[in-house]
Design a protein around this motif. Structure first.
Motif, PDB file in Angstrom:
ATOM      1  N   PRO A  33       0.840  -1.189   0.000  1.00 36.91           N
ATOM      2  CA  PRO A  33       0.000   0.000   0.000  1.00 36.91           C
ATOM      3  C   PRO A  33       0.881   1.247   0.000  1.00 36.91           C
ATOM      4  CG  PRO A  33      -0.043  -1.051   2.169  1.00 36.91           C
ATOM      5  CD  PRO A  33       0.809  -1.917   1.284  1.00 36.91           C
ATOM      6  N   ALA A  34       0.689   2.094  -1.002  1.00 31.26           N
ATOM      7  CA  ALA A  34       1.547   3.281  -1.159  1.00 31.26           C
ATOM      8  C   ALA A  34       0.697   4.489  -1.524  1.00 31.26           C
ATOM      9  CB  ALA A  34       2.592   3.015  -2.249  1.00 31.26           C
ATOM     10  N   ALA A  35      -0.566   4.480  -1.074  1.00 27.80           N
ATOM     11  CA  ALA A  35      -1.502   5.518  -1.521  1.00 27.80           C
ATOM     12  C   ALA A  35      -1.697   6.626  -0.500  1.00 27.80           C
ATOM     13  CB  ALA A  35      -2.847   4.878  -1.876  1.00 27.80           C
ATOM     14  N   GLY A  36      -0.916   6.597   0.601  1.00 27.10           N
ATOM     15  CA  GLY A  36      -1.107   7.613   1.649  1.00 27.10           C
ATOM     16  C   GLY A  36      -0.509   8.949   1.250  1.00 27.10           C
ATOM     17  N   ARG A  40       2.049  13.830   7.949  1.00 22.53           N
ATOM     18  CA  ARG A  40       2.932  14.069   9.104  1.00 22.53           C
ATOM     19  C   ARG A  40       4.387  14.331   8.692  1.00 22.53           C
ATOM     20  NH1 ARG A  40       0.999   8.826  12.303  1.00 22.53           N
ATOM     21  NH2 ARG A  40       0.782   8.195  10.131  1.00 22.53           N
ATOM     22  N   LYS A  47       3.864  10.548   0.303  1.00 28.69           N
ATOM     23  CA  LYS A  47       5.043  10.049   1.017  1.00 28.69           C
ATOM     24  C   LYS A  47       5.838   9.012   0.228  1.00 28.69           C
ATOM     25  CE  LYS A  47       4.334   7.709   4.964  1.00 28.69           C
ATOM     26  NZ  LYS A  47       4.156   7.566   6.423  1.00 28.69           N
ATOM     27  N   GLY A 109      -7.180   3.529  -2.401  1.00 29.50           N
ATOM     28  CA  GLY A 109      -8.446   4.064  -1.890  1.00 29.50           C
ATOM     29  C   GLY A 109      -8.244   5.094  -0.804  1.00 29.50           C
ATOM     30  N   GLU A 110      -9.341   5.421  -0.152  1.00 28.50           N
ATOM     31  CA  GLU A 110      -9.410   6.458   0.892  1.00 28.50           C
ATOM     32  C   GLU A 110      -8.550   6.138   2.107  1.00 28.50           C
ATOM     33  OE1 GLU A 110     -11.324   9.370   2.014  1.00 28.50           O
ATOM     34  OE2 GLU A 110     -10.923   9.538  -0.137  1.00 28.50           O
ATOM     35  N   THR A 111      -8.615   4.865   2.541  1.00 22.61           N
ATOM     36  CA  THR A 111      -7.888   4.457   3.745  1.00 22.61           C
ATOM     37  C   THR A 111      -6.893   3.362   3.378  1.00 22.61           C
ATOM     38  OG1 THR A 111      -9.426   2.675   4.254  1.00 22.61           O
ATOM     39  CG2 THR A 111      -9.954   4.844   5.172  1.00 22.61           C
ATOM     40  N   ARG A 112      -5.956   3.105   4.283  1.00 22.67           N
ATOM     41  CA  ARG A 112      -4.986   2.034   4.054  1.00 22.67           C
ATOM     42  C   ARG A 112      -5.714   0.713   3.823  1.00 22.67           C
ATOM     43  NH1 ARG A 112      -2.501  -2.138   6.370  1.00 22.67           N
ATOM     44  NH2 ARG A 112      -0.268  -2.454   5.996  1.00 22.67           N
ATOM     45  N   SER A 115      -6.989   0.474   0.432  1.00 26.91           N
ATOM     46  CA  SER A 115      -5.888   0.271  -0.517  1.00 26.91           C
ATOM     47  C   SER A 115      -5.433  -1.188  -0.507  1.00 26.91           C
ATOM     48  CB  SER A 115      -4.710   1.195  -0.187  1.00 26.91           C
ATOM     49  OG  SER A 115      -5.090   2.542  -0.358  1.00 26.91           O
ATOM     50  N   ASP A 134       4.151  -1.954   4.022  1.00 25.08           N
ATOM     51  CA  ASP A 134       3.995  -0.506   3.850  1.00 25.08           C
ATOM     52  C   ASP A 134       5.132   0.075   3.016  1.00 25.08           C
ATOM     53  OD1 ASP A 134       1.740  -0.370   5.437  1.00 25.08           O
ATOM     54  OD2 ASP A 134       2.871   0.085   7.267  1.00 25.08           O
ATOM     55  N   ALA A 135       4.760   0.882   2.020  1.00 28.59           N
ATOM     56  CA  ALA A 135       5.786   1.624   1.277  1.00 28.59           C
ATOM     57  C   ALA A 135       6.585   2.500   2.231  1.00 28.59           C
ATOM     58  CB  ALA A 135       5.120   2.483   0.213  1.00 28.59           C
ATOM     59  N   ALA A 136       5.955   2.836   3.348  1.00 26.28           N
ATOM     60  CA  ALA A 136       6.598   3.725   4.321  1.00 26.28           C
ATOM     61  C   ALA A 136       7.663   3.006   5.159  1.00 26.28           C
ATOM     62  CB  ALA A 136       5.531   4.320   5.226  1.00 26.28           C
ATOM     63  N   LYS A 245       9.106   2.704  10.374  1.00 22.32           N
ATOM     64  CA  LYS A 245       8.217   3.429   9.448  1.00 22.32           C
ATOM     65  C   LYS A 245       8.650   4.880   9.328  1.00 22.32           C
ATOM     66  CE  LYS A 245       3.673   4.042  10.275  1.00 22.32           C
ATOM     67  NZ  LYS A 245       2.236   3.703  10.252  1.00 22.32           N
TER      68      LYS A 245
HETATM   69  O1  C5P Z   1      -0.378   6.591   7.135  1.00 21.17           O
HETATM   70  P1  C5P Z   1       0.471   5.399   7.460  1.00 21.17           P
HETATM   71  O2  C5P Z   1       1.900   5.760   7.608  1.00 21.17           O
HETATM   72  O3  C5P Z   1      -0.052   4.530   8.551  1.00 21.17           O
HETATM   73  O4  C5P Z   1       0.416   4.505   6.145  1.00 21.17           O
HETATM   74  C1  C5P Z   1       0.961   3.227   6.076  1.00 21.17           C
HETATM   75  C2  C5P Z   1       1.003   2.791   4.629  1.00 21.17           C
HETATM   76  O5  C5P Z   1      -0.318   2.746   4.090  1.00 21.17           O
HETATM   77  C3  C5P Z   1       1.804   3.759   3.742  1.00 21.17           C
HETATM   78  O6  C5P Z   1       2.670   2.986   2.922  1.00 21.17           O
HETATM   79  C4  C5P Z   1       0.724   4.497   2.974  1.00 21.17           C
HETATM   80  O7  C5P Z   1       1.146   4.911   1.683  1.00 21.17           O
HETATM   81  C5  C5P Z   1      -0.364   3.443   2.861  1.00 21.17           C
HETATM   82  N1  C5P Z   1      -1.712   4.013   2.652  1.00 21.17           N
HETATM   83  C6  C5P Z   1      -2.444   3.644   1.514  1.00 21.17           C
HETATM   84  N2  C5P Z   1      -3.688   4.188   1.272  1.00 21.17           N
HETATM   85  C7  C5P Z   1      -4.199   5.104   2.112  1.00 21.17           C
HETATM   86  C8  C5P Z   1      -3.475   5.497   3.288  1.00 21.17           C
HETATM   87  C9  C5P Z   1      -2.222   4.915   3.549  1.00 21.17           C
HETATM   88  O8  C5P Z   1      -1.963   2.824   0.716  1.00 21.17           O
HETATM   89  N3  C5P Z   1      -5.382   5.645   1.811  1.00 21.17           N
END
Ligand code: C5P
Length: 268
Positions: A33-36, A40, A47, A109-112, A115, A134-136, A245
């Motif tokens: 998941p890399a959609a965030g 922060r 990110k 999507g909207e939330t992790r 995604s 997590d991509a993070a 992270k």
């Molecule tokens: O926000 P947080 O650091 O917890 O995000 C963890 C991972 O989830 C990140 O790699 C972020 O890109 C991903 N993510 C996502 N879709 C979202 C929110 C977060 O893929 N809507």
């Protein structure tokens, strides 16, 4: 790199933990998941697309998964409006080590949670287990990826890497706005673990957990949390300091330092 639907030969031999992928007939994929937005971290690009040592964080994360011989397919979940840009970046940056792994990009999507679910939906039917990473967490060492993949291949339905916590953790009544928050409890530190990724799952277990969340509308901050609600056992294996992270600006400084040390010690 392939787009969804196209495929070519994955790693020809071997798998994490020394189990040859072909011999076991067990196929492991990774979903990243890399959609965030990464708010922060301060203003700027999403990110996952920010650079570490000149290379987007997401590319480091894809490499970390592709380096594991257990992983033959990586699904990257891009920002909803950024799938084309992500595909371009991966094409630009992926070299011979990654080209033996299929890489697919889908919009997030909207939330992790949304995604990850969209990433799981892109997996072909022959995938048995999945690592959600997590991509993070761009700098996770391949040994950690291999250990999680191997534990799932050996029969654990859900595996998370984690480290003991060094801070004492308090539970509070959340107030916000900088107000003092009353403490409601202090869990025993020796029993706490700080959870990282990749988290590994039997694909059907994680798919069932996500389906339950969609039905019941109740979220969790990690995938293992959703699996716990199904009543399926989740086990912890040792995590790694370098799987931290990247959340705040100081984490970027630490990530650059880790990369500089790797370059100095093994030319990576
Ligand atoms: O926000 P947080 O650091 O917890 O995000 C963890 C991972 O989830 C990140 O790699 C972020 O890109 C991903 N993510 C996502 N879709 C979202 C929110 C977060 O893929 N809507």
């Amino acid at each position: 790199m392939q787009s969804a639907g196209e495929s070519h030969q994955g790693h020809p031999e071997g798998a994490g933990g020394g189990t040859p992928a072909g011999d076991s007939g067990h196929r492991t994929a990774a979903v990243i998941p890399a959609a965030g937005r990464g708010i922060r971290l301060g203003p700027g690009a999403p990110k996952a697309l920010r650079a570490l040592s000149g290379t987007p964080m997401l590319v480091h994360a894809v490499r970390a998964m592709a380096r594991s011989r257990a992983v033959s397919l990586v699904v990257v979940v891009a920002p909803p409006d950024g799938a084309d840009e992500v595909r371009r970046l991966l094409d630009e940056h992926t070299g011979p080590a990654e080209t033996s792994t299929d890489i697919v990009v889908v919009p997030g999507g909207e939330t992790r949670q949304d995604s990850v679910r969209l990433g799981l939906a892109a997996l072909p039917d022959d995938v048995d287990s999945v690592l959600v990473h997590d991509a993070a967490r761009p700098l996770v060492p391949v040994e950690t990826v291999d250990a999680v993949a191997a534990a799932v291949r050996e029969g654990a339905p859900a595996v998370v890497p984690a480290l003991p916590v060094s801070d004492t953790v308090k539970e509070v009544q959340v107030r916000g706005n900088g107000e003092a928050e009353p403490v409601t409890g202090t869990p025993e530190r020796s029993r706490l673990r700080a959870v990282q990724t990749p988290q590994g799952f039997e694909l059907k277990v994680l798919a069932a957990a996500h389906a339950q969340v969609v039905r019941e509308g109740d979220g969790a901050t990690d995938d293992a949390g959703m699996v716990e609600r199904l009543g399926v056992e989740v086990v912890v294996v040792p995590g790694h300091d370098e799987a931290f992270k990247v959340t705040r600006p100081l984490d970027l400084v630490l990530a650059e330092a880790v990369l500089a040390r790797r370059r100095a010690t093994d030319g990576f």
